[in-house]
Design an enzyme around this catalytic site. Sequence first.
Site, mmCIF file in Angstrom:
data_model
loop_
_atom_site.group_PDB
_atom_site.id
_atom_site.type_symbol
_atom_site.label_atom_id
_atom_site.label_comp_id
_atom_site.label_asym_id
_atom_site.label_seq_id
_atom_site.Cartn_x
_atom_site.Cartn_y
_atom_site.Cartn_z
ATOM 1 N N ASP A 21 0.492 -1.131 0.144
ATOM 2 C CA ASP A 21 0.242 0.410 0.291
ATOM 3 C C ASP A 21 0.890 1.242 -0.051
ATOM 4 O OD1 ASP A 21 -2.237 1.509 -0.101
ATOM 5 O OD2 ASP A 21 -2.658 1.478 1.688
ATOM 6 N N HIS A 38 2.238 3.414 -9.202
ATOM 7 C CA HIS A 38 2.256 1.644 -8.921
ATOM 8 C C HIS A 38 3.527 1.514 -9.625
ATOM 9 C CE1 HIS A 38 -1.199 2.470 -7.291
ATOM 10 N NE2 HIS A 38 -2.691 2.866 -8.405
ATOM 11 N N GLU A 68 -12.751 -4.755 -4.263
ATOM 12 C CA GLU A 68 -12.670 -3.277 -3.723
ATOM 13 C C GLU A 68 -12.029 -2.003 -5.100
ATOM 14 O OE1 GLU A 68 -12.591 -5.372 -1.503
ATOM 15 O OE2 GLU A 68 -14.216 -5.677 -1.271
ATOM 16 N N LEU A 132 10.784 -20.405 -4.356
ATOM 17 C CA LEU A 132 9.125 -19.498 -3.530
ATOM 18 C C LEU A 132 8.017 -20.096 -4.089
ATOM 19 C CD1 LEU A 132 9.194 -16.944 -1.495
ATOM 20 C CD2 LEU A 132 9.248 -15.638 -3.290
#
Length: 246
Positions: A21, A38, A68, A132
């Site tokens: 975030d 971004h 959302e 991973l």
Amino acid sequence: MASPEVENLQAVPAHVAIIMDGNGRWALARGLPRLAGHRAGTENLRRVIEACIEFGIQYLTIYAFSTENWGRPEEEVQGLMKIFEDVIDRELQELHDQGVQMRHIGRLDRLSPEFRQKVLHALEYTKHNTRLILNVAFNYGGRDEIVNAIQCMIRDGLQPEEITVEVVNRYLFTAGVPDPDLIIRTSGELRGSNFLIWQGAYSEWYFPPVYWPDFDKEQLRLALEEYSHRERRYGRVSPVSNTTST
Ligand code: IPE
Ligand code: IPE
Ligand code: MG
């Protein structure tokens, strides 16, 4: 083999989950458009994945786009889709070479057919890698995941008494993946925002005061150090207080 930097940690989490975030605020602070934030957030992601491998983390789950987030302005949503497609084009081979297995949690149905194909190809291409496990939460919401699990259980004809915690686990998008030991949320926001709401029941939380594009290997090391001092009690009492109390 864990790197020397984490060798003296008492416990390295098997599964780290990150709410990435603060991209928008990172850009705003620089007078840049949100999409620049971004884009910047995909650069450090590569380094964080490398650091996870180095530190011996087995599972990394990243929250890339929530159910959302469709409510954001169309231009930002479309920009994000383009950035994610570019990341797959640019990083897939490198991720594969590093032994990363990509998985997706969430729904792919609202993606364009081209994007969906790219995602499916990436999952198929890396499916035998084991170094991973990278779970990408994209068009993911914890409530949506639980609703989907309930629908599937009913469709499969499960009887009420057959429904246990273990069965629910198997119907979630994360089936087969251990619960996250540590959930990190960057940017200073102190909330879960619909991320792994079932699986995170006993996760440790960590909130570094940096925007996602500034989260790097050193930040991850600090998170692991903090985690190694946490005592996970799962509702019980700690062994020390157990022996000293009456
Ligand atoms: C996180 O950064 C990325 C996504 C939700 C896709 P934000 O875009 O939420 O950045 P802030 O919180 O507005 O700073
Ligand atoms: C959570 O961040 C979703 C992702 C990081 C993908 P948001 O920025 O969407 O969450 P809120 O709106 O601050 O709760
Ligand atoms: Mg945000």
